[in-house]
Motif scaffolding. Sequence first.
Motif, mmCIF file in Angstrom:
data_model
loop_
_atom_site.group_PDB
_atom_site.id
_atom_site.type_symbol
_atom_site.label_atom_id
_atom_site.label_comp_id
_atom_site.label_asym_id
_atom_site.label_seq_id
_atom_site.Cartn_x
_atom_site.Cartn_y
_atom_site.Cartn_z
ATOM 1 N N SER A 235 -105.933 -4.533 16.495
ATOM 2 C CA SER A 235 -104.632 -3.957 16.168
ATOM 3 C C SER A 235 -104.108 -4.541 14.859
ATOM 4 O O SER A 235 -104.567 -5.582 14.379
ATOM 5 N N ILE A 236 -103.111 -3.864 14.290
ATOM 6 C CA ILE A 236 -102.468 -4.356 13.079
ATOM 7 C C ILE A 236 -101.774 -5.686 13.353
ATOM 8 O O ILE A 236 -101.800 -6.597 12.518
ATOM 9 N N GLU A 237 -101.182 -5.808 14.539
ATOM 10 C CA GLU A 237 -100.487 -7.040 14.891
ATOM 11 C C GLU A 237 -101.450 -8.228 14.936
ATOM 12 O O GLU A 237 -101.099 -9.326 14.511
ATOM 13 N N SER A 238 -102.658 -8.005 15.453
ATOM 14 C CA SER A 238 -103.625 -9.105 15.502
ATOM 15 C C SER A 238 -104.072 -9.515 14.102
ATOM 16 O O SER A 238 -104.287 -10.697 13.824
ATOM 17 N N LEU A 239 -104.178 -8.547 13.186
ATOM 18 C CA LEU A 239 -104.530 -8.874 11.805
ATOM 19 C C LEU A 239 -103.410 -9.654 11.136
ATOM 20 O O LEU A 239 -103.652 -10.622 10.398
ATOM 21 N N ASP A 240 -102.171 -9.260 11.381
ATOM 22 C CA ASP A 240 -101.030 -10.006 10.837
ATOM 23 C C ASP A 240 -100.995 -11.423 11.397
ATOM 24 O O ASP A 240 -100.673 -12.381 10.682
ATOM 25 N N VAL B 108 -105.606 -0.910 6.441
ATOM 26 C CA VAL B 108 -105.211 -0.696 7.833
ATOM 27 C C VAL B 108 -103.754 -0.258 7.915
ATOM 28 O O VAL B 108 -103.394 0.657 8.664
ATOM 29 N N LYS B 109 -102.887 -0.885 7.136
ATOM 30 C CA LYS B 109 -101.466 -0.567 7.188
ATOM 31 C C LYS B 109 -101.163 0.790 6.558
ATOM 32 O O LYS B 109 -100.268 1.509 7.019
ATOM 33 N N SER C 174 -93.980 3.937 9.495
ATOM 34 C CA SER C 174 -93.575 3.842 8.089
ATOM 35 C C SER C 174 -93.369 2.390 7.659
ATOM 36 O O SER C 174 -93.630 2.040 6.506
ATOM 37 N N ALA C 175 -92.900 1.526 8.581
ATOM 38 C CA ALA C 175 -92.697 0.117 8.232
ATOM 39 C C ALA C 175 -94.020 -0.546 7.868
ATOM 40 O O ALA C 175 -94.080 -1.365 6.939
ATOM 41 N N GLN C 176 -95.088 -0.209 8.584
ATOM 42 C CA GLN C 176 -96.406 -0.762 8.272
ATOM 43 C C GLN C 176 -96.894 -0.265 6.919
ATOM 44 O O GLN C 176 -97.472 -1.025 6.132
ATOM 45 N N ARG C 177 -96.651 0.989 6.620
ATOM 46 C CA ARG C 177 -97.080 1.522 5.327
ATOM 47 C C ARG C 177 -96.298 0.892 4.181
ATOM 48 O O ARG C 177 -96.843 0.667 3.092
ATOM 49 N N LYS D 22 -88.834 6.912 2.062
ATOM 50 C CA LYS D 22 -88.761 5.517 1.637
ATOM 51 C C LYS D 22 -90.118 5.014 1.158
ATOM 52 O O LYS D 22 -90.228 4.343 0.126
ATOM 53 N N VAL D 23 -91.170 5.344 1.914
ATOM 54 C CA VAL D 23 -92.518 4.920 1.524
ATOM 55 C C VAL D 23 -92.936 5.621 0.241
ATOM 56 O O VAL D 23 -93.558 5.017 -0.644
ATOM 57 N N LYS D 24 -92.596 6.893 0.132
ATOM 58 C CA LYS D 24 -92.953 7.649 -1.073
ATOM 59 C C LYS D 24 -92.282 7.054 -2.305
ATOM 60 O O LYS D 24 -92.884 6.960 -3.388
ATOM 61 N N LYS D 25 -91.028 6.633 -2.144
ATOM 62 C CA LYS D 25 -90.317 6.008 -3.259
ATOM 63 C C LYS D 25 -90.986 4.694 -3.652
ATOM 64 O O LYS D 25 -91.105 4.371 -4.845
#
Length: 592
Positions: free
Chosen positions: A113-118, A182-183, A189-192, A222-225
């Motif tokens: 998972s992303i959390e395990s990578l973090d 991965v993100k 969107s917060a991960q991106r 927000k991510v696009k910006k």
Amino acid sequence: MALTLATTILATTLLATIAYAHDTQVVHSHDTPAAKPVNTVAVTLEAVTTTGDTLQTQNQQSLTTPAVTPTATQTNESVTSVAAIASTGDTIEQFVAGDFGQRQTMLNAWPGSIESLDALVEFIDNDELYQGNVGQTYLLSADDQLFTYPDKKETADWPSDLSPITLTNALRSALIFGRAKVKLESDKSAQRLQAVDILSDNIDQVDPAIITAAAANEDNTKVKKALAALQARIDFKNGDLPTKIAAVKLLADSDSPQVLVDIESALADDNLDATLKAALIDAEASVSRRIEISTWMGHIFTGMSTASILLLAALGLAITFGLLGVINMAHGELIMIGAYTTYMVQNMFQAYLPNMVGWYLVAAIPAAFLVSAIIGMIIERIVIRPLYGRELETLLATFGVSLILMQLVRMIFGAQNVEVSNVAWLSGAYQVSSSLVLPYNRIAIIGFTVIVVALLVYLLNKTRFGLFIRAVTQNRQMARAVGIPSARIDMMAFGLGSGLAGMAGCALAQVGNVGPDLGQTYIIDTFLVVVVGGVGQVWGAVLAALGLGVSGTVLEIGIGAVLAKIVLLVLVILFIQKRPQGLFALKGRFVE
């Protein structure tokens, strides 16, 4: 023709190394595997035959890393190992047990998972991740406590050969771009946004095609910006003059400190084009202003979170002081007891409910309230009740109780601070902008304080118990005359105030150290809040806590913590001289 021949050789043998010597001569080392070329890039068959559809393959050619030349057998084994890791056990544990090739393969395509990578990144950055002599995984805390992983239980059985898990340059590059990949592929969107931040910190190694592809598939504004701002930074560094000017105008709407550094570095060049220099000056002023606004918003938020902590600590004291007229010097130790209760609940969850340890805080809040309330009622019955009406004696008696409680805690838990871990759902922060980040735990404390105040106001104004408290507070003799058991109300009200102090300790355990001296840190500020707000006044305590918390934070920024405390105390003394009853005053208290 040479490129076509090289591609054919790679497709046939699955192996090639391109070396560039310092004198620009090309050296091919197919027959000398022991040679170590300088400035080499490892290229696999997939990197040649794929048109760059993943983040890692697009960036392998832009990174300067030591040459790693896997054989066909090693490549197959790495692919197989990723599949095996994805289906067996904890990914961090598997990462520690793997060799260099397996670790690199995992980072390029993280199977967990992303959390395990973090979590892996945090462990490595904090030098907490270790491997035992037979491959076990351990976590070593800053105070040299060793924990097994993944169950995170403290152990005294230290391996004879405990080695830290560190990253080579190649692994660190793989981690950076593997994590961003991965993100970027996350559905959150917060991960991106975090992926964009990772790429922004390594902007010199980012392929612009990645940004273009990510922006084309992005639907979050927000991510696009953020992607557009990152693209503008790349254009400003690498584009021609018209492109740089257009990029600077776009970056003028940013509040990122990185953008400000880029602009200031560019302005240091004496040979700038006049048009570009004017655009840079305007952009510098705009970005600096936006950063300053975000910084002050962050200071105000910090002040509000500090005010919430002060308010939680002061609410109970406002009730007991207003009702009983008792200066309870042991109130800080009741806060400490709430914090230690949180620590004990955490340990119980780790020992008996390890699968639910992330929710220990939900159980710790009522537990802290009950334990502190019971101890508070015992103190009221044994120590305070015989001394009603004798303020100086109660002050000395409760001060003695505070010393006893602190010493008991030292005897039971030791003099050192204990570790209360943040729950996973309160870890991290909400990023409002590039220069404004709000920690989740402080947001939760503000929300928790609002809920506690609302419940307390309802209890005091809408319930029979609250009616009795207000009656005894305003006129004790008349309350007794109409049949209100004032002695019982005194005990229950003191228990309520002590329980609120315990909940304050539970909240403090999430943002600060938990030790025997925890209560002493907040007792003076708590009394200031009660005195400034008005004795026994909930809304007065709210306004006083906001005023003292925010003003204290602002003063610390300008003159430092020590002078800020002195100035704040002087202001409080001047305020009390002008208005001894505080912001709000009770009428008809104690007609004895």
